[in-house]
Structures are given as structure tokens and as C-alpha cells.
Enzyme design. Structure first.
Site, PDB file in Angstrom:
ATOM      1  N   CYS A  80       0.844  -1.185   0.000  1.00 27.84           N
ATOM      2  CA  CYS A  80       0.000   0.000   0.000  1.00 27.84           C
ATOM      3  C   CYS A  80       0.890   1.248   0.000  1.00 27.84           C
ATOM      4  O   CYS A  80       1.903   1.291   0.675  1.00 27.84           O
ATOM      5  CB  CYS A  80      -0.944   0.083   1.189  1.00 27.84           C
ATOM      6  N   ARG A 135       4.106  -0.425  -4.779  1.00 24.03           N
ATOM      7  CA  ARG A 135       3.850  -0.948  -3.431  1.00 24.03           C
ATOM      8  C   ARG A 135       2.529  -1.709  -3.343  1.00 24.03           C
ATOM      9  O   ARG A 135       2.265  -2.406  -2.365  1.00 24.03           O
ATOM     10  CB  ARG A 135       3.810   0.204  -2.427  1.00 24.03           C
ATOM     11  N   TRP A 161      -2.893  -2.655  -1.734  1.00 26.24           N
ATOM     12  CA  TRP A 161      -2.653  -4.091  -1.905  1.00 26.24           C
ATOM     13  C   TRP A 161      -3.548  -4.753  -0.860  1.00 26.24           C
ATOM     14  O   TRP A 161      -3.299  -4.658   0.338  1.00 26.24           O
ATOM     15  CB  TRP A 161      -1.181  -4.419  -1.663  1.00 26.24           C
ATOM     16  N   ASN A 187      -1.770   1.944   5.753  1.00 31.21           N
ATOM     17  CA  ASN A 187      -0.922   0.844   5.307  1.00 31.21           C
ATOM     18  C   ASN A 187      -0.620   0.014   6.551  1.00 31.21           C
ATOM     19  O   ASN A 187      -0.188   0.558   7.559  1.00 31.21           O
ATOM     20  CB  ASN A 187       0.369   1.430   4.702  1.00 31.21           C
ATOM     21  N   GLY A 188      -0.884  -1.300   6.475  1.00 28.83           N
ATOM     22  CA  GLY A 188      -0.633  -2.151   7.637  1.00 28.83           C
ATOM     23  C   GLY A 188      -1.854  -3.011   7.919  1.00 28.83           C
ATOM     24  O   GLY A 188      -2.731  -3.149   7.068  1.00 28.83           O
ATOM     25  N   GLU A 233      16.845 -18.329  -7.478  1.00 32.23           N
ATOM     26  CA  GLU A 233      16.559 -16.947  -7.881  1.00 32.23           C
ATOM     27  C   GLU A 233      16.077 -16.895  -9.343  1.00 32.23           C
ATOM     28  O   GLU A 233      15.141 -16.158  -9.666  1.00 32.23           O
ATOM     29  CB  GLU A 233      17.818 -16.092  -7.673  1.00 32.23           C
ATOM     30  N   LYS A 274      12.430 -15.501 -10.447  1.00 31.60           N
ATOM     31  CA  LYS A 274      12.208 -14.420 -11.425  1.00 31.60           C
ATOM     32  C   LYS A 274      11.173 -14.868 -12.448  1.00 31.60           C
ATOM     33  O   LYS A 274      10.262 -14.125 -12.792  1.00 31.60           O
ATOM     34  CB  LYS A 274      13.506 -14.034 -12.159  1.00 31.60           C
ATOM     35  N   GLU A 300       7.516 -15.250 -10.877  1.00 30.84           N
ATOM     36  CA  GLU A 300       6.809 -14.060 -10.377  1.00 30.84           C
ATOM     37  C   GLU A 300       6.355 -13.132 -11.491  1.00 30.84           C
ATOM     38  O   GLU A 300       5.336 -12.463 -11.351  1.00 30.84           O
ATOM     39  CB  GLU A 300       7.624 -13.308  -9.335  1.00 30.84           C
ATOM     40  N   HIS A 309      16.818 -37.596  -6.116  1.00 30.44           N
ATOM     41  CA  HIS A 309      16.045 -37.933  -4.924  1.00 30.44           C
ATOM     42  C   HIS A 309      14.586 -37.518  -5.047  1.00 30.44           C
ATOM     43  O   HIS A 309      13.898 -37.393  -4.042  1.00 30.44           O
ATOM     44  CB  HIS A 309      16.702 -37.296  -3.687  1.00 30.44           C
ATOM     45  N   LYS A 327       5.895  -4.465  -4.120  1.00 27.67           N
ATOM     46  CA  LYS A 327       7.346  -4.337  -3.980  1.00 27.67           C
ATOM     47  C   LYS A 327       7.800  -4.407  -2.525  1.00 27.67           C
ATOM     48  O   LYS A 327       8.790  -5.043  -2.209  1.00 27.67           O
ATOM     49  CB  LYS A 327       7.754  -2.992  -4.595  1.00 27.67           C
TER      50      LYS A 327
HETATM   51  C1  F6R Z   1      11.411 -10.967  -5.715  1.00 34.60           C
HETATM   52  C2  F6R Z   1      11.361  -9.938  -4.699  1.00 34.60           C
HETATM   53  C3  F6R Z   1      10.979 -10.329  -3.329  1.00 34.60           C
HETATM   54  C4  F6R Z   1      11.813  -9.553  -2.303  1.00 34.60           C
HETATM   55  C5  F6R Z   1      11.279  -9.836  -0.882  1.00 34.60           C
HETATM   56  C6  F6R Z   1      12.135  -9.159   0.166  1.00 34.60           C
HETATM   57  O1  F6R Z   1      11.840 -10.456  -6.932  1.00 34.60           O
HETATM   58  O2  F6R Z   1      11.595  -8.791  -4.961  1.00 34.60           O
HETATM   59  O3  F6R Z   1      11.108 -11.698  -3.128  1.00 34.60           O
HETATM   60  O4  F6R Z   1      13.133  -9.921  -2.412  1.00 34.60           O
HETATM   61  O5  F6R Z   1       9.968  -9.382  -0.780  1.00 34.60           O
HETATM   62  O6  F6R Z   1      12.173  -7.794  -0.032  1.00 34.60           O
HETATM   63  P1  F6R Z   1      13.297  -6.901   0.591  1.00 34.60           P
HETATM   64  O7  F6R Z   1      14.579  -7.264  -0.046  1.00 34.60           O
HETATM   65  O8  F6R Z   1      12.876  -5.498   0.269  1.00 34.60           O
HETATM   66  O9  F6R Z   1      13.301  -7.177   2.061  1.00 34.60           O
END
Ligand code: F6R
Length: 610
Positions: free
Chosen positions: A2, A27, A76, A102-103, A483, A487, A490, A506, A605
Site C-alpha cells: 500500500c 507498493r 494491496w 498501510n498495515g 533466484e 524471477k 513471479e 532424490h 514491492k
Molecule cells: C522478488 C522480490 C521479493 C523480495 C522480498 C524481500 O523479486 O523482490 O522476493 O526480495 O519481498 O524484499 P526486501 O529485499 O525489500 O526485504
């Protein structure tokens, strides 16, 4: 999660508010809304979907000139589906108090039923709506709005960043913070508020970070900061380090591609000024030597991509510095009764510095007496401040929801930390220098990889129609596989799984059938032959291999349907280069599938709720 934006000043208008929340859209982006206050009147607009100019201007035209304050929100959803009714601002029964939040308010059900029994009528499913009703209730007994606002907050259990306006005092925005970030912007004839500095920079670079338990009243000509108990507090004005172009797309079709392309510079910025060649070590100003010297073990706390970086950090710290290191998801740390000894160094890794689970982990660690350091990108963020000590990665603003350049910068900083701690524990000068030399080559090597982006786009187009991918790797390339898979899933919504290569036997091997794409990460020299064995096993079952290998490895290329070569580097640094083609691959697959790369569905984000 948010985005909050608020503005107190005589020139406020819907366009300014919309522009503000557009810069926070990463956000949260399922619905949005705004409210403009003018004498004795609030004008409200709420919409579902992406923020648009739509009819906002027309709707608010009557307010222009007269308006003195406004708040806006991009959501969000936590409580209640993304609908107009659940979008913020939420209002009280009279429609004269509007609140954005937000929260999560954890005791909202109890508060709602008490308020309903007193005659308040609720019109949304949100937890937020209890706040304007509570303020309305207290307005009847408290001397002024500010007192009613603080009295209402005292009853809330949970986390919040809040901004509120009241028609009875239309030139003010009231804000408060407990667990969700709030930043004030101090401009000329205007005072602003936002949940991070991005939307403030268009108006001012002077900011104030509220701490938990603090509130403020904003006017066009100034502000007052106080505790939630109402006692005045004086706050330090700080300067935002970035400028407007840093948070704009700059000609790229997506922020994600811009941020992937920035990696030669962001990698460089992560080690710039930190290499001490004469001693074969690193200079990390934000953490004192004694702290690093006395650490007998490290415990890394992080989420998502930052957790993947943490896994690589574990291998780096154990290999170079011989320090036993554990990596725990932020959300598990508090509940797994971690063993924190007096010489355990707890390291939080977080791009945003606001991730609620990581923050909760750090608070738990501090409670248990641990020393904490933060590896963060956002300067002044909560985790950076609460850790007290730390190392900024200096990647610059990361706006695409999928983390890219922050990951490689985190790895550079973790490498520097491992060299530094290693040199205190017997890593030779020569070995230290080898790593530093290899780090210094990375920006150019990243550039070489970016030059291959058309070739990677062509490969991605061939695979855009597949619905299942495996990513396999060992040692440093195992978290890299996680990772790469993260990517892809997501941003393209394709199922992708990262697997430790030897673990294929396994269980996961059962997933291999003719044509299944397997991204095989085989660029580390030390275990390259083992990966060759994996390649044979996959090829024997007609899996379709996309190999990422060291330049010149023609043997692996022969077994693969497609190959991406990466420049030679030391094994522990391989992930920093190898992830770049994986990011590009995911990006081009997602674009080919028509996905909204910068704002993938259901994600946000900055994950500021637990
Ligand atoms: C994936 C991504 C998330 C963040 C996670 C932690 O691309 O961006 O998995 O890595 O939400 O976020 P931070 O690093 O801001 O604590």
C-alpha cells in the site's frame, strides 16, 4: 505494501495526488483512491485497477483553488477484495473524516462490533474503516481533532502508517506511524507525507523519517511532530540522495529492463571506495571492526530474493571467513527459537529495508541481545535504522517489483564482507587480492552479458509457451537456480522450481519427460564435471537443456538445446554474472506472454505486513 501520499498546501489538486501515488504504485496496485479537503467538505474518489487520470479532474473540479490538503492511496488488499468500497480513503458515518492506511489492524473485529453497538454504520470489509469511526467517536469528547486522532490510535493493535484529513480543519493532514513507514517531505509552502521518499522528490529533497510511535500534523507552512502520547519531538531533516530521473523509466519499456541494464554501474557502486588493495581487504565504514572480529557465527535473516542472496552469503562467509552461518526466512526467525549466542552476528538483508518479516526477525534478535547489521538499499529505511550498523548496497531506487540489481549488489557487498571477515581470520593477502581483482572485473563482464540480450530474447521466445521449468545448480549456483526460478514465476506466472542438482535423483527427476525445459547452471569450475554428469542424466531422459556455462565450454554446449556463455570469474562470484541472463530470460518470456512485468499480479514491492 500500500502506498500513502498526502499533501498540505494551498496548491493541492487531484493531479498532484495522482502523480504521487503513481510513484508508489509498485507498493500495491489493485485499487486506489484520493480525497481532497476544502472548507467543510471532503471530495472522495475510489477506483479499482491501475491508477489513471480517468475522471478524477472532472470530479474534483469544484474543489480547485479552494482545496488545502489531500490524501491518496494505492492498495494491496489484505482485508476485503479489491473493490471501490474497500479502496481507501475510508470514511466515518458523517463523511467528514477520511483515512488512508498501510498495515493491518489486528483487533479490528472487536473494535468494529463495539462501534456498531454504538450505532456506527460500516460500508466496507476493511480493517481500516474502524479508524475513521473511532476518531468520529472520540471527536465527541476530545477537545480537538488531533486529540481524537491520537485517542483512536491508542486502541489499535497491529501495524499502521496512517494519514487522515477532516473537513472541520481542511488545511491539515494528520499522520502517524507504528510498524509501517512514514516519511515527511518539507517543501516551500507545502508539507508532504508518503510511505517512501519516491513521490516526495518531485517536490522537495528535504525529508524526515518518522519513527514508530510518532505522529505529525502537516500544514502548508510547516509541521509539528509528536509522540503518540502527544509529547513534542524534534526530528532531523535529511536529504534524499536520488533525483527524479533515477525513479523514471528513462526510455526503457519497463523498470525491470532498466534496472537489469543498470547492473554494470550498480555493481560498481556496491564496491566503489570500499576496496583496500594494500591490505587485500575491504573498508566497510558502517560496521566497526571489533564487531566483525568477535563474531563466532553469523545468522542471516531475509525474505525472497534477499534470502537467496543470503544463501550465497552463507557459502561466502563459510568459505572465505570460516564462520558458521545460518540463513533463516524472516517469518520463521521469531518462531523457530533461534540459538543466539553472545557472539552471534545477525545480518538482515533487505532491498527495501521495510520488509515486515525481516524487521520482526531483527527485533527478536535484538531482544535476545544479538549484534545486528543491515545490508539494505533504501537509505534511512526502518531495518537500516533499527540495525543501527550496516552496509548500504547503493543500487539506486529499484522500482520494478521483481528485484534484479539489488540482488547483484547484495552479492557484491556480501563478497566484500566475506573477504573482510576472512582477512581477519587467516584468508591470505593473495587470496584477498584475487577476490578484489575479480570483483573489479565484474562491471565490464556484466556489460558483456547485457550485450547478449538479443540472443537471450531469441531463446526466451522459443520457450515462452512452456508451462513448467526446472532450474538446477550446485553450491553457489543452487541459490542462483532458486533466484532464476523465482524471477520466471513471479513475472510470467509459469511454474518454475529451483533444485539442487544432486537432489534431482532424490525426487525431482520424476518431472523430467521429453521436452521439459531444464535451465542447467554449470559455470563453476570446481564442480563443473559434476554438472556435466547432471547434463547427461537429463539429456538421457530427453529433457531440454538450456545451459549457462563458462565461456568456451563446448562440451556442455553439445548436450544443450541452447547455451548462454558467461565470462570467467571465481566460483563464489559466478552468481553475480550468471543471474543476469536469468533475469533477462525471465523478462523476455514474460513480455512474450503479455504479462505486466513491472507489476505482476498479486505482488507488491515492499511487503510491510507480516
Ligand atoms: C522478488 C522480490 C521479493 C523480495 C522480498 C524481500 O523479486 O523482490 O522476493 O526480495 O519481498 O524484499 P526486501 O529485499 O525489500 O526485504
Amino acid at each position: 505494501m500500500c502506498g500513502i501520499f498526502g499533501y498540505a498546501g494551498p496548491d493541492v489538486n487531484p493531479e498532484i495526488l495522482i502523480e504521487g501515488i503513481k510513484r508508489l504504485e509498485y507498493r500495491g496496485y489493485d485499487s486506489w483512491g484520493l480525497c481532497v479537503a476544502s472548507k467543510d467538505r471532503l471530495s472522495l474518489l475510489r477506483r479499482v485497477g491501475r491508477i489513471g487520470g480517468v475522471d478524477a479532474t472532472a470530479l474534483m473540479l469544484g474543489q480547485k483553488g479552494a482545496a488545502q490538503a489531500g490524501i491518496a492511496h494505492t492498495r494491496w488488499a489484505t482485508h476485503g477484495a479489491p473493490t471501490e468500497g474497500n479502496a481507501h480513503p475510508q470514511v466515518d458515518c458523517s463523511g467528514r473524516i477520511a483515512v488512508i492506511h498501510n498495515g493491518i489492524i489486528e483487533n479490528q473485529a472487536a473494535l468494529r462490533s463495539t462501534l456498531e453497538s454504538k450505532g456506527h454504520r460500516f460500508s466496507s470489509e476493511t480493517d481500516t474503516e474502524v479508524i475513521p469511526h473511532l476518531i468520529e467517536e472520540f471527536l465527541a469528547t476530545e477537545p480537538d481533532f488531533s486529540a481524537a486522532f491520537l485517542a483512536a490510535l491508542k486502541l489499535l493493535v497491529g501495524a499502521y502508517g496512517i494519514a487522515a484529513v477532516w473537513a472541520g480543519e481542511p488545511d491539515c493532514v494528520h499522520v502517524a506511524r507504528l510498524g509501517s513507514p512514514i516519511v515527511l517531505g518539507v517543501g516551500k509552502n507545502r508539507t508532504l507525507v508518503a510511505s517512501d521518499p519516491a513521490p516526495l522528490v518531485a517536490h522537495t529533497r528535504d525529508v524526515i523519517y518518522l519513527d514508530d510511535g510518532e505522529a505529525a500534523i502537516l500544514h502548508g507552512d510547516g509541521f509539528e511532530t509528536r509522540t503518540l502520547e502527544g509529547a513534542p519531538v524534534s526530528k532531523r531533516v535529511q536529504q534524499i540522495a536520488f533525483s527524479l530521473p533515477d525513479i523514471e523509466r528513462g526510455g526503457f519499456p519497463h523498470f525491470m529492463l532498466k534496472e537489469i541494464s543498470e547492473q554494470p554501474e550498480s555493481i560498481h557502486n556496491a564496491f566503489r571506495g570500499r576496496i583496500v588493495r594494500a591490505e587485500g581487504t575491504a573498508k566497510l565504514g558502517g560496521v566497526d571492526l571489533a564487531l566483525l572480529r568477535k563474531a563466532k557465527r553469523c545468522h542471516i535473516v531475509a525474505c525472497g530474493t534477499s534470502w537467496n542472496a543470503g544463501m550465497i552469503g552463507k557459502y561466502l562467509l563459510e568459505n572465505l571467513a570460516r564462520i558458521p552461518t545460518q540463513v533463516t526466512f524472516g517469518a520463521e526467525f521469531r518462531y523457530s527459537h533461534p540459538v543466539i549466542e553472545p557472539d552471534t552476528l545477525v545480518i538482515a538483508i533487505s532491498q527495501s529495508g521495510e520488509t515486515a518479516d525481516t524487521l520482526a526477525g531483527i527485533r527478536e534478535a535484538k531482544l535476545q541481545g544479538a549484534e545486528t547489521i543491515g545490508i539494505c538499499n533504501v537509505v534511512g529505511s526502518t531495518i537500516a535504522r533499527e540495525c543501527g550498523k550496516g552496509i548500504y548496497i547503493h543500487a539506486g531506487p529499484e522500482i520494478g517489483v521483481a528485484s534484479t540489481k539489488a540482488f547483484t549488489s547484495q552479492l557484491v557487498v556480501l563478497s566484500l564482507l566475506a573477504v573482510h571477515m576472512g582477512r581477519m581470520r587467516g584468508l591470505s593477502l593473495r587470496a584477498g587480492l584475487l577476490y578484489l581483482d575479480a570483483l573489479e572485473k565484474l562491471p565490464d563482464q556484466a556489460r558483456q552479458l547485457l550485450d547478449k540480450k538479443d540472443g537471450i530474447a531469441a531463446i526466451a521466445h522459443r520457450y515462452a509457451g512452456f508451462n513448467n521449468f526446472l532450474y538446477v545448480g550446485r553450491l553457489y549456483e543452487y541459490p542462483t537456480a532458486l533466484e532464476g526460478a523465482l524471477k520466471l514465476k513471479e513475472i510470467s506466472y509459469i511454474h518454475a522450481e529451483g533444485v539442487q542438482a544432486a537432489e534431482m535423483k532424490h525426487g525431482p527427476f520424476a518431472l523430467i519427460e521429453p521436452g521439459v525445459p531444464v535451465v542447467l547452471l554449470a559455470a563453476q569450475a570446481e564442480i563443473r564435471d559434476k554438472m556435466m554428469g547432471n547434463a547427461h542424466e537429463i539429456a538421457a531422459r530427453q529433457g531440454r537443456i538450456i545451459a549457462v556455462a563458462q565461456e568456451g565450454d563446448e562440451e556442455i554446449a553439445k548436450l544443450a538445446a541452447d547455451v548462454i556463455f558467461i565470462p570467467k570469474t571465481l566460483d563464489p562470484l559466478v552468481p553475480i554474472l550468471e543471474v543476469i541472463p536469468l533475469q533477462l530470460f525471465a523478462y523476455y518470456v514474460a513480455v512474450a506472454r503479455g504479462c505486466d512485468v513491472d507489476k505482476p499480479r498479486n505482488l507488491a514491492k515492499s511487503v510491510t505486513v507480516e
